[in-house]
Design an enzyme around this catalytic site. Sequence first.
Site, PDB file in Angstrom:
ATOM      1  N   LYS A 182       0.833  -1.217   0.000  1.00  0.00           N
ATOM      2  CA  LYS A 182       0.000   0.000   0.000  1.00  0.00           C
ATOM      3  C   LYS A 182       0.865   1.265   0.000  1.00  0.00           C
ATOM      4  O   LYS A 182       2.063   1.220   0.275  1.00  0.00           O
ATOM      5  CB  LYS A 182      -0.932  -0.011   1.213  1.00  0.00           C
ATOM      6  CG  LYS A 182      -1.887  -1.206   1.229  1.00  0.00           C
ATOM      7  CD  LYS A 182      -2.775  -1.260  -0.009  1.00  0.00           C
ATOM      8  CE  LYS A 182      -3.817  -2.352   0.036  1.00  0.00           C
ATOM      9  NZ  LYS A 182      -3.279  -3.714  -0.013  1.00  0.00           N
TER      10      LYS A 182
HETATM   11  C1  LIG Z   1      -9.695  -3.919  -1.378  1.00  0.00           C
HETATM   12  C2  LIG Z   1      -8.886  -4.576  -0.304  1.00  0.00           C
HETATM   13  N1  LIG Z   1      -9.489  -4.939   0.845  1.00  0.00           N
HETATM   14  C3  LIG Z   1      -8.795  -5.531   1.854  1.00  0.00           C
HETATM   15  C4  LIG Z   1      -7.449  -5.787   1.728  1.00  0.00           C
HETATM   16  C5  LIG Z   1      -6.729  -6.467   2.859  1.00  0.00           C
HETATM   17  O1  LIG Z   1      -5.728  -5.643   3.387  1.00  0.00           O
HETATM   18  P1  LIG Z   1      -4.652  -6.257   4.430  1.00  0.00           P
HETATM   19  O2  LIG Z   1      -3.606  -6.922   3.619  1.00  0.00           O
HETATM   20  O3  LIG Z   1      -4.142  -5.049   5.163  1.00  0.00           O
HETATM   21  O4  LIG Z   1      -5.384  -7.183   5.313  1.00  0.00           O
HETATM   22  C6  LIG Z   1      -6.783  -5.434   0.553  1.00  0.00           C
HETATM   23  C7  LIG Z   1      -5.353  -5.738   0.400  1.00  0.00           C
HETATM   24  O5  LIG Z   1      -4.817  -5.887  -0.661  1.00  0.00           O
HETATM   25  C8  LIG Z   1      -7.515  -4.805  -0.486  1.00  0.00           C
HETATM   26  O6  LIG Z   1      -6.917  -4.435  -1.621  1.00  0.00           O
END
Ligand SMILES: Cc1ncc(COP(=O)(O)O)c(C=O)c1O
Length: 377
Positions: A182
């Site tokens: 991110k």
């Molecule tokens: C749209 C979306 N939701 C949720 C997530 C989950 O994020 P995390 O890896 O911080 O759990 C991501 C991660 O790529 C995402 O792109």
Amino acid sequence: MRIPSTRPWLSEAELQAVMAALRAGQVTGNGEISHRVQQALQEMTGARHVLLTPSCTAALEMAMMTLEIGPGDEVILPSFTFVSTANCVVLRGARPVFVEIQPDTLNLDPLDLEHHITSRTRAVIPVHYAGVACDMDAILEISRRHGLAVVEDAAQGVDAAYKGRPLGTLGDIGCYSFHGTKNITCGEGGAFLTSNAELAARAEIIHEKGTNRAAFLRGQVDKYTWVSAGSSYVLSDLLAALLEVQLARRAAIKARRKALWEAYHSGLTPLAREGVVTLPVVPSYAEPNYHLFYFRVTDQGRRDALLDALRDEGVGATFHYIPLHSSPFGRKTLGCEQMLPITEQVSRTLVRLPLYPELSLAEAERIVARVQAFFGV
Ligand SMILES: Cc1ncc(COP(=O)(O)O)c(C=O)c1O
């Protein structure tokens, strides 16, 4: 060329901050550093309550628990998203209902949202794909009219806005990701945001394993104990220390990403004019954070051949998502049989190009030249 699809931009300052936290023994969660970072996120977004979490996945799970979503409930979300958006619903024993996206922004289509509302629908999870805001006025109006909670999956939307308001603060709850892929990262991390005092009170208990430890840390109770169901949703202060530096550097991070995004966009505009590629659209209501650069081609054969050509040259071009309704879990376990033609077509034709702050403009231009050569331009 040897270019990954993404890479975190970490400087000496992050290293120093983590070392300082380590030396001070600040390794557990909900400590002084986490509280500072939560405060910084509150100031940055205007959200009244922010809790740091180990991931956006955890924040989404907390959101469903906080809203007391359970068996028999339905939650509406796009099929074109990461698995965590749906898992948080499934883990509560509720049913995810997948709806269509808009062909220009690839964000949840408000009209299709309205078509799928039933007497069992409790919430909707709009996903701000690529850091470009969903059509939030329309989504909020429909949701309010039907009494639905709105949980923004703003995993990709940190430091982006809708009509000047930070993503993650428009609905009842917002969920951020600080994963290594991110814009702003601490490797693995996330945040839960809300301005609703009642939801915040429930969430801080769920966050701390179902205990009133947060009230204890504020000196409001003299011993903490088990007061509801909860889980381990606290981020280590060590990672919060890294995140604090990244948040302070966010303007520089966004500026570099913007320059690269614009170089790709203008470099590929001639191909778009010829109709061989479709470029991303940023509506006037959205202030993006330049999280991803993607474009679409006309068919899957061409898409796969282009990805192969780029990868042969060491360029980490990728695609996503396999639509959740058509995934093995969606079909076999959830029994999804619906057709979502826009989602399916987008998934077959989407190409993502590398985008990260340390990518140089010269590298981006070489990637554009390779795409042009593929199309014989
Ligand atoms: C749209 C979306 N939701 C949720 C997530 C989950 O994020 P995390 O890896 O911080 O759990 C991501 C991660 O790529 C995402 O792109």
